[in-house]
Design a protein around this motif. Sequence first.
Motif, short mmCIF file in Angstrom:
data_model
loop_
_atom_site.label_atom_id
_atom_site.label_comp_id
_atom_site.label_asym_id
_atom_site.label_seq_id
_atom_site.Cartn_x
_atom_site.Cartn_y
_atom_site.Cartn_z
N ALA A 297 1.86 6.37 0.35
CA ALA A 297 1.85 6.23 -1.12
C ALA A 297 0.47 6.60 -1.67
CB ALA A 297 2.20 4.79 -1.49
N LEU A 298 -0.57 6.22 -0.96
CA LEU A 298 -1.93 6.52 -1.43
C LEU A 298 -2.15 8.04 -1.51
CD1 LEU A 298 -5.16 4.87 -0.13
CD2 LEU A 298 -5.01 7.32 -0.22
N ILE A 299 -1.70 8.73 -0.49
CA ILE A 299 -1.89 10.20 -0.45
C ILE A 299 -1.11 10.85 -1.59
CG2 ILE A 299 -1.46 12.28 0.96
CD1 ILE A 299 -1.89 10.38 3.45
N GLU A 300 0.10 10.35 -1.82
CA GLU A 300 0.91 10.91 -2.92
C GLU A 300 0.26 10.60 -4.27
OE1 GLU A 300 5.20 10.52 -2.51
OE2 GLU A 300 4.70 12.33 -1.33
N ARG A 301 -0.17 9.36 -4.42
CA ARG A 301 -0.80 8.96 -5.69
C ARG A 301 -2.02 9.81 -6.00
NH1 ARG A 301 -0.46 3.71 -4.26
NH2 ARG A 301 -2.66 3.64 -3.67
N LYS B 107 0.46 15.11 9.00
CA LYS B 107 -0.86 15.40 9.59
C LYS B 107 -1.95 14.62 8.83
CE LYS B 107 -3.99 19.30 10.31
NZ LYS B 107 -4.26 20.70 9.91
N VAL B 108 -1.86 14.62 7.51
CA VAL B 108 -2.87 13.87 6.72
C VAL B 108 -2.76 12.39 7.06
CG1 VAL B 108 -3.74 13.38 4.40
CG2 VAL B 108 -2.64 15.59 4.87
N MET B 109 -1.53 11.90 7.14
CA MET B 109 -1.33 10.47 7.46
C MET B 109 -1.89 10.15 8.85
SD MET B 109 2.57 10.19 6.07
CE MET B 109 2.95 8.51 6.52
N ALA B 110 -1.60 11.01 9.81
CA ALA B 110 -2.04 10.72 11.18
C ALA B 110 -3.56 10.71 11.29
CB ALA B 110 -1.45 11.76 12.14
N THR C 244 6.74 3.52 16.77
CA THR C 244 6.58 3.75 15.33
C THR C 244 5.66 2.70 14.72
OG1 THR C 244 8.53 2.46 14.79
CG2 THR C 244 8.86 4.82 15.10
N GLN C 245 5.09 3.07 13.58
CA GLN C 245 4.25 2.12 12.82
C GLN C 245 4.53 2.34 11.34
OE1 GLN C 245 0.00 3.14 12.92
NE2 GLN C 245 0.51 5.12 13.84
N ASP C 246 4.25 1.32 10.57
CA ASP C 246 4.52 1.40 9.14
C ASP C 246 3.30 1.97 8.41
OD1 ASP C 246 5.16 1.08 6.53
OD2 ASP C 246 5.71 -1.05 6.67
N LEU C 247 3.44 3.20 7.93
CA LEU C 247 2.33 3.81 7.18
C LEU C 247 2.71 4.03 5.71
CD1 LEU C 247 0.73 6.47 9.60
CD2 LEU C 247 0.06 4.11 9.23
N SER C 248 3.61 3.18 5.20
CA SER C 248 4.08 3.35 3.82
C SER C 248 2.93 3.35 2.81
CB SER C 248 5.04 2.24 3.41
OG SER C 248 6.00 2.07 4.38
N GLU C 249 1.99 2.43 3.02
CA GLU C 249 0.90 2.32 2.02
C GLU C 249 0.04 3.57 2.02
OE1 GLU C 249 -1.53 -1.20 2.11
OE2 GLU C 249 0.30 -2.43 2.15
N ALA D 225 -19.57 2.20 7.76
CA ALA D 225 -19.33 2.49 6.33
C ALA D 225 -18.12 3.40 6.28
CB ALA D 225 -20.54 3.17 5.72
N TYR D 226 -17.02 2.90 5.73
CA TYR D 226 -15.77 3.67 5.69
C TYR D 226 -15.39 3.90 4.24
CZ TYR D 226 -11.21 5.37 7.15
OH TYR D 226 -10.13 6.19 7.39
N ARG D 227 -15.16 5.16 3.87
CA ARG D 227 -14.70 5.42 2.50
C ARG D 227 -13.27 5.90 2.51
NH1 ARG D 227 -19.87 7.41 -1.12
NH2 ARG D 227 -20.77 5.32 -1.11
N ARG D 228 -12.41 5.12 1.89
CA ARG D 228 -11.01 5.52 1.77
C ARG D 228 -10.88 6.56 0.67
NH1 ARG D 228 -6.85 0.93 3.40
NH2 ARG D 228 -7.99 0.17 5.20
#
Length: 512
Positions: free
Chosen positions: A207-211, A46-49, A199-204, A69-72
Amino acid sequence: MILRLILGDQLNHRHSWYADGPDPAVTYVLLEMRQETDYARHHIQKVMAFFAAMRGFAEHLKGLGHRVAYRRLDDPENRQTLEGNLRDLTAALKAERLEYQLPDEWRLDQQLRALGDALGLPVEACDTEHFLTEREAVGRFFAGKKTYLLENFYRAERKRLGYLMQPDGTPEGGAWNFDAENREPLPKGHRVPEPFMETQDLSELHALIERAGVQTMGRCEDPAQFGWVTTREAALRLLEAFAKTCLPLFGTYEDAMSTRSWAVYHSRLSFAMNVKLLSPAEVVERCIDEYRARPEAISLAQIEGFVRQIVGWREYMRGIYWAEMPRFATLNFFGHDRPLPGWFWTGETRMNCLKHALGQSLDRAYAHHIQRLMVIGNFALLMGADPDAVDAWYLGVYIDAVEWVEITNTRGMSQYADGGIVGSKPYVSSGAYIARMSDYCGGCLYNVKEKTGANACPFNALYWHFYERNRVLLEKNPRIGMAYKTWDKMAAPQREALLAKAEDTLSRLEAL
Ligand code: FAD
Ligand code: SF4
C-alpha cells in the motif's frame, strides 16, 4: 561519528563491518529512495522484496545493538536521493567520515565516487565480501585475449577453489562438463514437486508503494501472501529445500519448460544471492555437501550443472560487466530498433510459449533461465527488438534483476548485441526447440510444424529471416555455418515464402 552506507543489495550478514559488535561511533544507513524505485520501471514484487529485505536487515542490525538510521520511502525527511539523504544525515549526526561497500552497478559506482567531494567528507570504500572473485578478475584473466570464454574461466576457478576436484588437480568424474547427460524435457506424466514457498504479509508495504505513486510493472495478486524470501533465515530454508528436493534432478531438467510447473527444479535463490543474504560460496558448499551425503540420489552431472551456474556464469557475468562497462550498455551489433510489442506487459498473445513465459514473469517476477533465453529473448532477437527496450524490460521484470547480471545476460547472452563478448553465437531457434523442450506447443493456436501457412508458428519464418537479414554479420562465424548451408540448399520459392511470411509477421507483431 562514521556513517556506513548499506545499499539495498548489500545485505551481507557476515560482512567484517559487523564482526567486532556494535560501536557507538558508527551509524549504519539504509535508504528507501525514489532514486532507486524510478531509475527503471520495476516489477511491484521486486520493489516490495528489496524494501522488505532492507527492513529485515535493519532490524537484524538493531537486534545486535548497532546504531541504524533507516529512512522509509514515505518518511517526511526522506530526500529520495543518496546525496540529499547523506547530506542531511552527515549534518544531523555530525559525521566525520563516510564508508561504503563497493556497489555492483556502474551507475552507483559513479555516483558514490563523486560523493566525497559533494559532501566535503573523507570517503572510504571496501569490498562487499560476497563474490568468489574480485571485480577485475575476469578482465585480468582474459587480458590480451580476443574473446572471453566461460569454459576457461570456469575451469580455472574450479581448480582455484577446489570444488569437485580430485587431489591430482583433475575434475571429479574425469570431465568438466556433463551437459550430454543433462537438459532433458520433462517426461509425460512426470510430476514436479510443488515449489517450496514461505509467505509473509506485505500488505502495508504494498500500500505504501502504491500510495507513493511509484510506477511499477507486473502484478502482486495477494500482498498478504508474498512468496519471496527476504530474510537470511528464510533464504537458508529455501536453500535447504533446494538441496533436498530439487538438486537430484536440477541438471536433468535444467532446460525443461512446462505449463505444469513454473519453477521446475530451479532453486529460485537468485534474489537472496543478489541482495547478498546468501553467499555464493555457502550455496555451492551446502549443495556439494548434499551431493556427498547422497551420492545414490544426486549424480555428479546434477551438482556440476549447478556449480557451473554459480562459480562459472554468475562470476563470469559480473567480471565482464566491470571489464566492459559503460560501453557495454550502448552496444547494438545488429542495429535492431523495433519496440517490444505491448503484450510484453500483459502476456496477452496467442503464442502459448510467450503467453506462459511472459504471464509467469508478470505474475511472479520470475521465469527460469530457458524461458528467459529461448522463449522471450529468442523472440525479441528474432523480431529485431531494440536492445535498450529489451534491457529495460528485463531490468524491470525480474525479482533478481540487478544491472551487472541483467545486462550481461540480456544484451550479451540473449540479444548478442555485444557482437560476441559473452557468447560465441546468438541464441536463436525456430519453434522446433521450444516444441522439444516444453509442452507449450500442444496448447498453441499456431502449428509448430507449419512454416509459411496462415497458422504457422511465428518463430519458424522469423528464424530464417534473422539469419538472412544478418548474413553479412554472421556468415563467417564458424559456429553458424551449418544454418547458412541449410538455408542455401532450400529451393528459391521456399526461401521467398519464408521471407514473405516473416515480413508479414513483423508487420503485425501486436496481433500475434
Ligand atoms: P537456478 O537455475 O537455480 O541457478 C542457480 C543460480 O545460478 C542462480 O540463482 C544464479 O545466481 C546463477 N545463474 C544461473 N545462470 C546464470 C547466468 N546466466 N548468469 C548469472 N548467474 C546465473 N540472473 C540474475 O540473477 N539477474 C538477472 O537480472 C538475470 N537476467 C537474465 C536475463 C536473461 C535474458 C537471461 C537469459 C538470464 C538472466 N539471468 C539473470 C540468469 C538466470 O536466468 C537467472 O539467474 C536464473 O534464472 C535465476 O533463477 P534461479 O535462482 O532459480 O536459478
Ligand atoms: Fe510457441 Fe510456436 Fe510452439 Fe506456439 S507453436 S507454443 S508460438 S513455439
